[in-house]
Design a protein around this motif. Structure first.
Motif, PDB file in Angstrom:
ATOM      1  N   PRO A   8       0.813  -1.231   0.000  1.00  0.00           N
ATOM      2  CA  PRO A   8       0.000   0.000   0.000  1.00  0.00           C
ATOM      3  C   PRO A   8       0.841   1.274   0.000  1.00  0.00           C
ATOM      4  CG  PRO A   8      -0.866  -1.580   1.581  1.00  0.00           C
ATOM      5  CD  PRO A   8       0.450  -2.109   1.128  1.00  0.00           C
ATOM      6  N   PHE A   9       1.968   1.278   0.689  1.00  0.00           N
ATOM      7  CA  PHE A   9       2.814   2.471   0.732  1.00  0.00           C
ATOM      8  C   PHE A   9       3.528   2.688  -0.610  1.00  0.00           C
ATOM      9  CE2 PHE A   9       2.471   0.911   5.100  1.00  0.00           C
ATOM     10  CZ  PHE A   9       2.027   2.053   5.749  1.00  0.00           C
ATOM     11  N   VAL A  10       3.965   1.590  -1.225  1.00  0.00           N
ATOM     12  CA  VAL A  10       4.596   1.709  -2.546  1.00  0.00           C
ATOM     13  C   VAL A  10       3.585   2.225  -3.562  1.00  0.00           C
ATOM     14  CG1 VAL A  10       5.712   0.438  -4.421  1.00  0.00           C
ATOM     15  CG2 VAL A  10       6.273  -0.102  -2.046  1.00  0.00           C
ATOM     16  N   ASN A  11       2.362   1.688  -3.513  1.00  0.00           N
ATOM     17  CA  ASN A  11       1.316   2.138  -4.431  1.00  0.00           C
ATOM     18  C   ASN A  11       0.953   3.593  -4.183  1.00  0.00           C
ATOM     19  OD1 ASN A  11      -0.637   1.501  -6.534  1.00  0.00           O
ATOM     20  ND2 ASN A  11      -2.177   1.714  -4.937  1.00  0.00           N
ATOM     21  N   MET A  12       0.918   3.997  -2.913  1.00  0.00           N
ATOM     22  CA  MET A  12       0.611   5.389  -2.592  1.00  0.00           C
ATOM     23  C   MET A  12       1.709   6.322  -3.114  1.00  0.00           C
ATOM     24  SD  MET A  12      -0.112   7.105   1.150  1.00  0.00           S
ATOM     25  CE  MET A  12       1.561   6.747   1.717  1.00  0.00           C
ATOM     26  N   ALA A  13       2.968   5.913  -2.992  1.00  0.00           N
ATOM     27  CA  ALA A  13       4.074   6.726  -3.505  1.00  0.00           C
ATOM     28  C   ALA A  13       4.000   6.834  -5.020  1.00  0.00           C
ATOM     29  CB  ALA A  13       5.406   6.113  -3.080  1.00  0.00           C
ATOM     30  N   TRP A  14       3.633   5.722  -5.683  1.00  0.00           N
ATOM     31  CA  TRP A  14       3.505   5.730  -7.148  1.00  0.00           C
ATOM     32  C   TRP A  14       2.410   6.691  -7.601  1.00  0.00           C
ATOM     33  CZ3 TRP A  14       5.927   3.788 -11.401  1.00  0.00           C
ATOM     34  CH2 TRP A  14       5.215   3.684 -12.581  1.00  0.00           C
ATOM     35  N   GLU A  15       1.233   6.591  -6.978  1.00  0.00           N
ATOM     36  CA  GLU A  15       0.131   7.479  -7.333  1.00  0.00           C
ATOM     37  C   GLU A  15       0.450   8.933  -6.959  1.00  0.00           C
ATOM     38  OE1 GLU A  15      -2.352   6.593  -9.086  1.00  0.00           O
ATOM     39  OE2 GLU A  15      -2.036   4.414  -9.019  1.00  0.00           O
ATOM     40  N   GLY A  16       1.159   9.114  -5.830  1.00  0.00           N
ATOM     41  CA  GLY A  16       1.543  10.476  -5.441  1.00  0.00           C
ATOM     42  C   GLY A  16       2.499  11.109  -6.432  1.00  0.00           C
ATOM     43  N   TRP A  17       3.382  10.300  -7.020  1.00  0.00           N
ATOM     44  CA  TRP A  17       4.300  10.797  -8.046  1.00  0.00           C
ATOM     45  C   TRP A  17       3.531  11.350  -9.238  1.00  0.00           C
ATOM     46  CZ3 TRP A  17       7.766   7.291 -11.582  1.00  0.00           C
ATOM     47  CH2 TRP A  17       8.694   8.092 -12.254  1.00  0.00           C
ATOM     48  N   VAL A  68       1.727  14.692  -8.182  1.00  0.00           N
ATOM     49  CA  VAL A  68       2.653  15.828  -8.139  1.00  0.00           C
ATOM     50  C   VAL A  68       2.986  16.307  -9.555  1.00  0.00           C
ATOM     51  CG1 VAL A  68       5.004  16.509  -7.540  1.00  0.00           C
ATOM     52  CG2 VAL A  68       3.624  15.235  -5.901  1.00  0.00           C
ATOM     53  N   GLN A  69       3.176  15.343 -10.474  1.00  0.00           N
ATOM     54  CA  GLN A  69       3.495  15.715 -11.849  1.00  0.00           C
ATOM     55  C   GLN A  69       2.327  16.452 -12.497  1.00  0.00           C
ATOM     56  OE1 GLN A  69       6.479  15.299 -13.023  1.00  0.00           O
ATOM     57  NE2 GLN A  69       6.123  16.080 -15.100  1.00  0.00           N
ATOM     58  N   GLN A  70       1.112  16.032 -12.203  1.00  0.00           N
ATOM     59  CA  GLN A  70      -0.051  16.719 -12.760  1.00  0.00           C
ATOM     60  C   GLN A  70      -0.184  18.132 -12.187  1.00  0.00           C
ATOM     61  OE1 GLN A  70      -3.576  14.337 -12.320  1.00  0.00           O
ATOM     62  NE2 GLN A  70      -2.929  12.817 -13.848  1.00  0.00           N
ATOM     63  N   LEU A  71       0.093  18.292 -10.897  1.00  0.00           N
ATOM     64  CA  LEU A  71       0.052  19.626 -10.297  1.00  0.00           C
ATOM     65  C   LEU A  71       1.104  20.536 -10.923  1.00  0.00           C
ATOM     66  CD1 LEU A  71      -0.485  18.729  -6.520  1.00  0.00           C
ATOM     67  CD2 LEU A  71      -2.148  19.706  -8.105  1.00  0.00           C
ATOM     68  N   ARG A  72       2.299  20.008 -11.162  1.00  0.00           N
ATOM     69  CA  ARG A  72       3.343  20.795 -11.821  1.00  0.00           C
ATOM     70  C   ARG A  72       2.925  21.159 -13.245  1.00  0.00           C
ATOM     71  NH1 ARG A  72       8.052  18.539 -12.854  1.00  0.00           N
ATOM     72  NH2 ARG A  72       9.215  20.492 -12.647  1.00  0.00           N
ATOM     73  N   TYR A  73       2.228  20.255 -13.913  1.00  0.00           N
ATOM     74  CA  TYR A  73       1.745  20.524 -15.270  1.00  0.00           C
ATOM     75  C   TYR A  73       0.688  21.631 -15.261  1.00  0.00           C
ATOM     76  CZ  TYR A  73      -0.113  19.543 -19.962  1.00  0.00           C
ATOM     77  OH  TYR A  73      -0.519  19.649 -21.277  1.00  0.00           O
ATOM     78  N   LYS A 118       4.851  24.272 -14.695  1.00  0.00           N
ATOM     79  CA  LYS A 118       6.231  23.990 -14.328  1.00  0.00           C
ATOM     80  C   LYS A 118       6.784  22.743 -15.021  1.00  0.00           C
ATOM     81  CE  LYS A 118       6.253  27.365 -11.319  1.00  0.00           C
ATOM     82  NZ  LYS A 118       7.054  28.585 -11.560  1.00  0.00           N
ATOM     83  N   ALA A 119       5.949  22.017 -15.766  1.00  0.00           N
ATOM     84  CA  ALA A 119       6.389  20.796 -16.435  1.00  0.00           C
ATOM     85  C   ALA A 119       5.709  20.682 -17.787  1.00  0.00           C
ATOM     86  CB  ALA A 119       6.078  19.567 -15.580  1.00  0.00           C
ATOM     87  N   GLN A 120       6.394  20.006 -18.729  1.00  0.00           N
ATOM     88  CA  GLN A 120       5.833  19.775 -20.050  1.00  0.00           C
ATOM     89  C   GLN A 120       5.054  18.470 -20.120  1.00  0.00           C
ATOM     90  OE1 GLN A 120       9.458  20.030 -22.483  1.00  0.00           O
ATOM     91  NE2 GLN A 120       8.667  21.932 -23.349  1.00  0.00           N
ATOM     92  N   HIS A 121       5.144  17.635 -19.089  1.00  0.00           N
ATOM     93  CA  HIS A 121       4.485  16.336 -19.086  1.00  0.00           C
ATOM     94  C   HIS A 121       3.513  16.257 -17.917  1.00  0.00           C
ATOM     95  CE1 HIS A 121       8.660  16.055 -20.515  1.00  0.00           C
ATOM     96  NE2 HIS A 121       8.177  15.285 -21.472  1.00  0.00           N
ATOM     97  N   HIS A 122       2.319  15.746 -18.169  1.00  0.00           N
ATOM     98  CA  HIS A 122       1.381  15.520 -17.072  1.00  0.00           C
ATOM     99  C   HIS A 122       1.605  14.158 -16.434  1.00  0.00           C
ATOM    100  CE1 HIS A 122      -0.565  12.982 -20.061  1.00  0.00           C
ATOM    101  NE2 HIS A 122      -1.346  12.498 -19.110  1.00  0.00           N
ATOM    102  N   SER A 123       2.389  13.290 -17.103  1.00  0.00           N
ATOM    103  CA  SER A 123       2.673  11.945 -16.604  1.00  0.00           C
ATOM    104  C   SER A 123       4.166  11.683 -16.655  1.00  0.00           C
ATOM    105  CB  SER A 123       1.924  10.900 -17.432  1.00  0.00           C
ATOM    106  OG  SER A 123       2.378   9.594 -17.127  1.00  0.00           O
ATOM    107  N   PRO A 124       4.755  11.100 -15.600  1.00  0.00           N
ATOM    108  CA  PRO A 124       6.183  10.757 -15.635  1.00  0.00           C
ATOM    109  C   PRO A 124       6.527   9.756 -16.732  1.00  0.00           C
ATOM    110  CG  PRO A 124       5.303  10.605 -13.395  1.00  0.00           C
ATOM    111  CD  PRO A 124       4.136  10.765 -14.302  1.00  0.00           C
ATOM    112  N   LEU A 125       5.550   8.928 -17.133  1.00  0.00           N
ATOM    113  CA  LEU A 125       5.822   7.921 -18.154  1.00  0.00           C
ATOM    114  C   LEU A 125       6.107   8.556 -19.508  1.00  0.00           C
ATOM    115  CD1 LEU A 125       3.158   5.198 -17.241  1.00  0.00           C
ATOM    116  CD2 LEU A 125       5.527   5.414 -16.480  1.00  0.00           C
TER     117      LEU A 125
END
Length: 358
Positions: free
Chosen positions: A164-173, A176-181, A185-192
């Motif tokens: 659950p903590f690993v999954n939460m960190a993954w979803e949190g990543w 955060v990327q969407q908020l930066r988008y 502050k970022a060109q990508h809405h997804s780290p992938l």
């Protein structure tokens, strides 16, 4: 205040960056298609287990294969995934300036194309398999159906506690990327997308014109070719035809899915219940235990699987037959079907029975 938030709903004229609503909508499109197809396959498997049961058992693999054909076709022909192309977007290779951007009809370069396929097709498949593994381990841990090895027990309990903590960190990543988008502050809405070396942009007028004229130009250019090239061309056309059929069906199905989402929303549940209310069906006819059926024991207290007196009586909700818990748990987990009727069944359909003495 309005000026600072204007980029959220409208793209910049300079970099043609899509809004957060467009990218989130295209992300949710394929995630809505999967459960819809899964439900259709489940209905088919329940109606005719002999003919369609394999579709339910191998749904993840079949869906991944079809998704691979679909995404490879769109990435090579339109420089976008199916859902991105549906919303008028394309993938732009990082480092390409606006002046030297490839047309969408040229497709992605091989490196970015295969990276995109890995993150679009392989990652979701592995994530689904991992979630099913975690679910099965939780069930085994809950009912203590696992080998007595203490090392193995400690390992997978630690895995279940950490997941659950690993999954939460993954979803949190991703969050955060969407908020930066959103904040620009970022060109990508997804780290992938960043890992694939691409970013999303809107289709230009030149892209649309090139995509419309490409089939006509391809049909006009037919130089003489060898037998091997003709075979390769035929295979490519066959794969392209399958992908085109899938995309056409999905395009039509998208609107149907939106209707289903509205129909089954919480606001309409009461209306649906009143419209679909049916009278209670009659109880099932009891089977004749004196018959010579090879599947059913003649004594009611005997398990149909191990042919011994039942231990920990457990009923299968999909068929109503009673077995030993250990026997039916292992059978359902391996075959995903009722041992007697063959109805598609899952572990959560097992119901423990308690006698008055207990």
């Amino acid at each position: 205040m309005a000026e600072h938030g204007a980029h959220i709903t409208t793209a910049s004229v300079v970099d043609d960056q899509p809004s957060i609503f467009e990218v989130v909508a295209q992300d949710s499109l394929m995630t809505a298609v999967r459960p819809a197809l899964q439900h259709v396959v489940k209905v088919l498997a329940e109606s005719n287990p002999a003919h369609y049961g394999f579709l339910w058992r191998w749904f993840d693999e079949i869906f991944t294969l079809l998704d691979l054909l679909l995404q490879q076709h769109y990435l090579s022909k339109t420089s976008a995934s199916f859902s991105e192309n549906f919303y008028g977007l394309k993938r732009i290779v990082m480092g390409d300036t606006r002046k030297f951007q490839r047309l969408a009809s040229a497709g992605l370069p091989k490196q970015q194309l295969w990276k995109s396929i890995i993150f679009l097709v392989l990652f979701p498949y592995l994530k689904v398999k991992l979630e099913k593994l975690v679910s099965s381990l939780r069930e085994e841990d809950e009912y203590s159906i696992h080998p007595p090895s203490s090392h193995w027990k400690r390992f997978y309990r630690a895995f279940l506690a950490a997941y659950p903590f690993v999954n939460m960190a993954w979803e949190g990543w991703f969050l955060v990327q969407q908020l930066r988008y959103i904040l620009g502050k970022a060109q990508h809405h997804s780290p992938l997308l960043k890992l694939a070396g691409v970013r999303l942009g809107r289709l230009t007028v030149q892209d649309i014109q090139a995509l419309e004229h490409k089939p006509v130009e391809a049909s006009m250019k037919q130089p003489p070719a060898s037998v091997s090239k003709k075979i390769k061309s035929t295979l490519k056309k066959a794969v392209g035809g399958v992908a085109l059929s899938l995309s056409t069906g999905l395009s039509v199905g998208v609107f149907f899915l939106q209707f289903l989402e509205w129909w089954y929303s919480s606001e309409n549940q009461e209306t649906i219940k009143s419209l679909t209310a049916l009278p209670t069906p009659p109880p099932p006819v009891h089977l004749d235990y004196n018959s010579d059926s090879p599947l059913l024991p003649k004594m009611k207290t005997v398990c149909p699987l191990c042919r011994k007196t039942r231990v920990n009586d457990t009923v299968l909700a999909t068929s109503g037959y009673v077995f030993c818990y250990r026997c039916v748990f292992n059978y359902v987990r391996s075959n995903q079907a009722c041992p007697i009727t063959g109805y598609p069944t899952e572990v959560q359909h097992l119901i423990k029975l308690y006698s008055p003495e207990n």
